[in-house]
Design an enzyme around this catalytic site. Structure first.
Site, PDB file in Angstrom:
ATOM      1  N   ASP A  38      -0.179   4.862   1.019  1.00  0.00           N
ATOM      2  CA  ASP A  38      -0.441   5.815   1.975  1.00  0.00           C
ATOM      3  C   ASP A  38      -0.332   5.378   3.428  1.00  0.00           C
ATOM      4  O   ASP A  38      -0.834   4.315   3.783  1.00  0.00           O
ATOM      5  CB  ASP A  38      -1.859   6.476   1.776  1.00  0.00           C
ATOM      6  CG  ASP A  38      -1.817   7.117   0.611  1.00  0.00           C
ATOM      7  OD1 ASP A  38      -1.402   8.276   0.350  1.00  0.00           O
ATOM      8  OD2 ASP A  38      -2.606   6.601  -0.240  1.00  0.00           O
TER       9      ASP A  38
ATOM     10  N   ASP B 151       0.709  -1.328   0.135  1.00  0.00           N
ATOM     11  CA  ASP B 151       0.117  -0.054   0.027  1.00  0.00           C
ATOM     12  C   ASP B 151       0.783   1.151  -0.095  1.00  0.00           C
ATOM     13  O   ASP B 151       2.047   1.111   0.658  1.00  0.00           O
ATOM     14  CB  ASP B 151      -0.795   0.069   1.180  1.00  0.00           C
ATOM     15  CG  ASP B 151      -1.898   1.126   1.237  1.00  0.00           C
ATOM     16  OD1 ASP B 151      -2.188   1.525   0.487  1.00  0.00           O
ATOM     17  OD2 ASP B 151      -2.245   1.522   2.387  1.00  0.00           O
TER      18      ASP B 151
END
Length: 287
Positions: free
Chosen positions: A52, A50
């Site tokens: 963020d 991922d």
């Protein structure tokens, strides 16, 4: 992370069960994903990561923006839940939606600092022989700038960036792929051996999928210590209303149980992630 989710959960069409509902043509986009040259398998097992708050300190950037614009004293520790409207300072889901749109009109998300240890961590994974891709909930309209941020901060590290869950079709544009598929769909289609994600919602969903995706729930963050659902997008679930009804520190009553027997593990930071992955690889469990 929740800046994207706090908008998209209000926009996605839902069924009576609260699950996003997409038409058949949109679901058929899965067939296109493995045809993209930058995502095609080659030497080395694949790890999906991922963006963020695993690589980029996005919630810190959002808090600083909110403080500058609204005169608040928001801290990263105030992000108690994945969806912003459940946290202090944000207001209703509709008010949150407008604020997030306002944040996206700035260039702050493209000027965030990397998460401490992330550069060293992903370099270690590369040295261990893993291929790396980004799987994120960011939207198509900032995919190009997101890739540029990755290229500046992690040059030559990632093969592609795949944006999930918000779009009408799957297509490739440069190094960016956009698709309506879930993270579990993407990881399984590309035969990823592991997902690293800071969202408890994504982690539990992937580890509990029909074909489970081994997942590391990343970060000692408040927002991944409890869960959210699409049904939470109501004014009754906003922080101020719950505080009046349930009293101080009501959120501490909620936890995320790790599903028994599922391939899901918590890790606090990048140094712990690298140690865990190296150990599993040496045991022959990440090949």
């Amino acid at each position: 992370m929740s800046v994207a989710a706090s908008v998209h959960e209000l926009e996605a069409p839902v069924t009576g069960t609260g699950v996003p509902s997409w038409n058949e043509a949109e679901l058929e986009a899965v067939e296109k994903l493995t045809k993209f040259p930058s995502a095609a398998p080659h030497a080395g097992p694949l790890i999906a990561i991922d963006l963020d708050d695993v690589l980029s300190q996005t919630n810190l950037s959002v808090a600083e923006w909110h403080n500058d614009v609204y005169g608040t004293d928001m801290q990263v520790s105030d992000f108690l839940y994945y969806y912003y409207w459940k946290n202090p300072y944000w207001g209703t889901p509709e008010e949150t939606h407008l604020k997030v749109r306002e944040y996206y009109r700035t260039d702050r998300i493209h000027n965030t600092k990397p998460v401490p240890g992330a550069r060293e961590g992903v370099e270690s994974l590369k040295q261990l022989g893993f291929r790396l891709i980004i799987v994120t909930a960011r939207s198509e309209d900032i995919a190009d700038e997101s890739w540029k941020w990755l290229d500046r901060n992690f040059p030559g590290t990632f093969e592609t960036i795949i944006c999930t869950g918000q779009f009408k079709d799957a297509h490739k544009k440069g190094h960016e792929v956009v698709t309506k598929l879930s993270k579990a769909d993407v990881c399984n289609d590309l035969k990823a051996v592991l997902l690293i994600d800071d969202s408890a919602e994504n982690a539990v969903s992937c580890a509990s999928a029909a074909k489970p995706v081994p997942t590391l729930l990343f970060g000692d963050y408040e927002w991944n210590k409890r869960m959210c659902t699409p049904a939470d997008a109501t004014e009754d679930m906003t922080y101020d209303i719950r505080l009046k009804k349930e009293g101080n520190e009501f959120w501490k009553k909620e936890t995320v149980p790790i599903p028994e027997g599922k391939p899901l593990w918590r890790i606090r930071d990048w140094s712990e992630a690298v140690r865990w992955i190296k150990g599993r690889k040496e045991e022959g469990k990440l090949n």
